[in-house]
Write a protein that holds these residues in place. Structure first.
Motif, PDB file in Angstrom:
ATOM      1  N   UNK A 194     -25.536  -4.662  16.040  1.00  0.00           N
ATOM      2  CA  UNK A 194     -26.937  -4.370  15.752  1.00  0.00           C
ATOM      3  C   UNK A 194     -27.705  -5.674  15.792  1.00  0.00           C
ATOM      4  N   UNK A 195     -28.909  -5.631  16.252  1.00  0.00           N
ATOM      5  CA  UNK A 195     -29.722  -6.837  16.272  1.00  0.00           C
ATOM      6  C   UNK A 195     -30.125  -7.180  14.846  1.00  0.00           C
ATOM      7  N   UNK A 201     -40.727  -3.405  18.416  1.00  0.00           N
ATOM      8  CA  UNK A 201     -40.185  -3.794  19.713  1.00  0.00           C
ATOM      9  C   UNK A 201     -38.671  -3.931  19.654  1.00  0.00           C
ATOM     10  N   UNK A 202     -38.170  -4.550  18.567  1.00  0.00           N
ATOM     11  CA  UNK A 202     -36.736  -4.751  18.443  1.00  0.00           C
ATOM     12  C   UNK A 202     -35.997  -3.436  18.336  1.00  0.00           C
ATOM     13  N   UNK A 203     -36.544  -2.490  17.608  1.00  0.00           N
ATOM     14  CA  UNK A 203     -35.885  -1.186  17.484  1.00  0.00           C
ATOM     15  C   UNK A 203     -35.807  -0.485  18.828  1.00  0.00           C
ATOM     16  N   UNK A 235     -31.632  -5.677  24.274  1.00  0.00           N
ATOM     17  CA  UNK A 235     -32.282  -6.675  25.108  1.00  0.00           C
ATOM     18  C   UNK A 235     -32.943  -7.793  24.322  1.00  0.00           C
ATOM     19  N   UNK A 236     -32.524  -8.011  23.079  1.00  0.00           N
ATOM     20  CA  UNK A 236     -33.028  -9.126  22.284  1.00  0.00           C
ATOM     21  C   UNK A 236     -31.824  -9.941  21.836  1.00  0.00           C
ATOM     22  N   UNK A 242     -35.361 -16.510  19.200  1.00  0.00           N
ATOM     23  CA  UNK A 242     -35.007 -15.453  20.142  1.00  0.00           C
ATOM     24  C   UNK A 242     -35.121 -16.085  21.525  1.00  0.00           C
ATOM     25  N   UNK A 243     -34.031 -16.063  22.276  1.00  0.00           N
ATOM     26  CA  UNK A 243     -34.015 -16.739  23.576  1.00  0.00           C
ATOM     27  C   UNK A 243     -33.909 -15.776  24.764  1.00  0.00           C
ATOM     28  N   UNK A 244     -33.844 -14.485  24.465  1.00  0.00           N
ATOM     29  CA  UNK A 244     -33.727 -13.469  25.526  1.00  0.00           C
ATOM     30  C   UNK A 244     -34.475 -12.238  25.062  1.00  0.00           C
TER      31      UNK A 244
END
Length: 199
Positions: free
Chosen positions: A31-32, A44-46, A51-52, A69-71
């Motif tokens: 999970x992020x 956005x993260x959900x 992709x984060x 956050x690099x991606x």
């Protein structure tokens, strides 16, 4: 300190290098986890959990910290990657190189798998040939052709996790080399061939 290239007790798990599929599986299995500073991006993260990618580290040598956050959404963020490159420089010489993105991905995936809000402590990222030679003269555990000199390796610890826990997280990515150094309390991660060893 080493990258296992000369370890006699190295257990080779595979003859293949890191695969994109392996890393994607590792990210998909986690999970992020985001710091409060990213709370505004929660929606956005959900919606884009796969992709984060996030990395957090600090250096006991320089006192510097990085939490970024690099991606996002399938793209590396250039400025964030540049910050990581500078952070992971050879602190003895201040030389910085492009850190292999695969190594950053392995580190981030492993951090996510450990389900912790603690950052890594970076002990060694990029090493200049001069630094590597100096360390090699003092320790048998430093490889002559260390992947650190290519910007493809990192030595890390997390205060709240044992070397076994960190190594197991990295090993589960099946994406590169993992060396466990319990005596010195750190784990080596790299994007070379899939292999593991104990130093």
């Amino acid at each position: 300190m080493g990258d296992g290239t000369g370890a006699t007790d190295m257990k080779k798990q595979s003859s293949t290098g890191m695969t994109r599929r392996g890393l994607l599986r590792a990210f998909a299995a986690t999970a992020v986890t985001t710091a409060p500073v990213y709370a505004n991006a929660a929606g956005f993260l959900r919606g884009n959990a796969g992709d984060v990618r996030h990395i957090a580290m600090y250096s006991g040598r320089t006192g510097e910290r990085i939490d970024t956050i690099y991606w996002i959404d399938g793209e590396y963020i250039g400025e964030a990657v540049k910050e990581i490159n500078v952070f992971m420089r050879d602190w003895r010489t201040s030389e910085a190189v492009q850190i292999d993105l695969r190594t950053i991905d392995i580190m981030a995936a492993s951090l996510n798998l450990m389900d912790t809000s603690e950052p890594y402590m970076l002990l060694s990222g990029y090493r200049s040939p001069q630094t590597n030679a100096m360390l090699r003269s003092k320790s048998r555990g430093v490889a002559r052709n260390s992947l650190h000199m290519r910007g493809q390796a990192a030595d890390l610890r997390i205060n709240g996790r044992s070397t076994t826990q960190i190594a197991n997280a990295a090993l589960s990515c099946r994406a590169g080399g993992v060396g466990r150094y319990p005596g010195s309390n750190f784990v080596h991660m790299d994007c070379g061939q899939v292999r593991s060893w104990r130093g």
